[in-house]
Design an enzyme around this catalytic site. Sequence first.
Site, PDB file in Angstrom:
ATOM      1  N   SER A 157      -0.011 -56.338 -28.635  1.00  0.00           N
ATOM      2  CA  SER A 157      -0.535 -57.689 -28.818  1.00  0.00           C
ATOM      3  C   SER A 157      -1.570 -57.664 -29.925  1.00  0.00           C
ATOM      4  O   SER A 157      -2.207 -56.630 -30.173  1.00  0.00           O
ATOM      5  CB  SER A 157      -1.182 -58.185 -27.519  1.00  0.00           C
ATOM      6  OG  SER A 157      -1.837 -59.426 -27.713  1.00  0.00           O
ATOM      7  N   TYR A 169      -7.479 -58.023 -20.210  1.00  0.00           N
ATOM      8  CA  TYR A 169      -6.121 -58.039 -20.767  1.00  0.00           C
ATOM      9  C   TYR A 169      -6.122 -57.405 -22.150  1.00  0.00           C
ATOM     10  O   TYR A 169      -5.256 -56.582 -22.477  1.00  0.00           O
ATOM     11  CB  TYR A 169      -5.595 -59.467 -20.848  1.00  0.00           C
ATOM     12  CG  TYR A 169      -4.337 -59.586 -21.663  1.00  0.00           C
ATOM     13  CD1 TYR A 169      -3.105 -59.205 -21.130  1.00  0.00           C
ATOM     14  CD2 TYR A 169      -4.368 -60.050 -22.988  1.00  0.00           C
ATOM     15  CE1 TYR A 169      -1.946 -59.283 -21.890  1.00  0.00           C
ATOM     16  CE2 TYR A 169      -3.219 -60.130 -23.740  1.00  0.00           C
ATOM     17  CZ  TYR A 169      -2.008 -59.745 -23.190  1.00  0.00           C
ATOM     18  OH  TYR A 169      -0.866 -59.819 -23.951  1.00  0.00           O
TER      19      TYR A 169
END
Length: 249
Positions: A157, A169
Amino acid sequence: MNTSLTDSGASPVAGKTVLITGGTSGIGAATARLLLVRGHRVAVTGRDPGRLAAFLDEVGHADRVLGLVADAADWDSTNTAVTSTVERFGSLDAAVANAGGASADHFRTGGAGVIDGGDPQLWAPMVLANVLGPALLAKATLPHLEQSRGRLVLIGSVAGIKNSPGNLYSATKWAVVGFAENLRLHATTRGIGVTVVNPGMIDTAFWHGQAPPIAMSPEPVAEAIGFALDQPAGVDLNTVTIRPIGQPV
């Protein structure tokens, strides 16, 4: 527990065999569709048998697709999925560690401040899926990918290359990016390619019903994965970062 869902025992056509974890929606589903259109054989895993069956019905190509009920964060489940894929199609040319996501409190807090405002009870499944999952897939697939001189693709990501405050996250995706390089150093000595694909904001179910401020569809990410899988022998494409235009971070 691992269960296969397939509609045909027909002989496979020429092409690569690719296993995609978390392949029933978002980037995983887009990648599966793309690879099937290109003539490859595809195995997809998912934890929900109903969603998996619905995806198989929708995607077609029953002779070249295999659905496997599996939890990417469980070793026995992952290893069985890999074994089932090889038994069904005869080999494994690539694997995509796509399964993962963010905890619900990531979105309740706007993606920041999760450490202060989040619920610790929700964190373990996210950490296990995002960090342990790719490691388990690597362990299960490396012997097969060494035989095929194949490739392992990890879905990272932009949050794994750009920090944000108190965001667990993001920390899990930094782990994925670090693991990709850690794994590359090992896998390249065995003739295996390793690619980490770092998407920016993608309009998928990842957002739990909240529309992202700027986003692109998952299809361009699938194209990037396809590009990595299409690299010629002897070429290792290691990092792809792909954002929607207008996303500055």
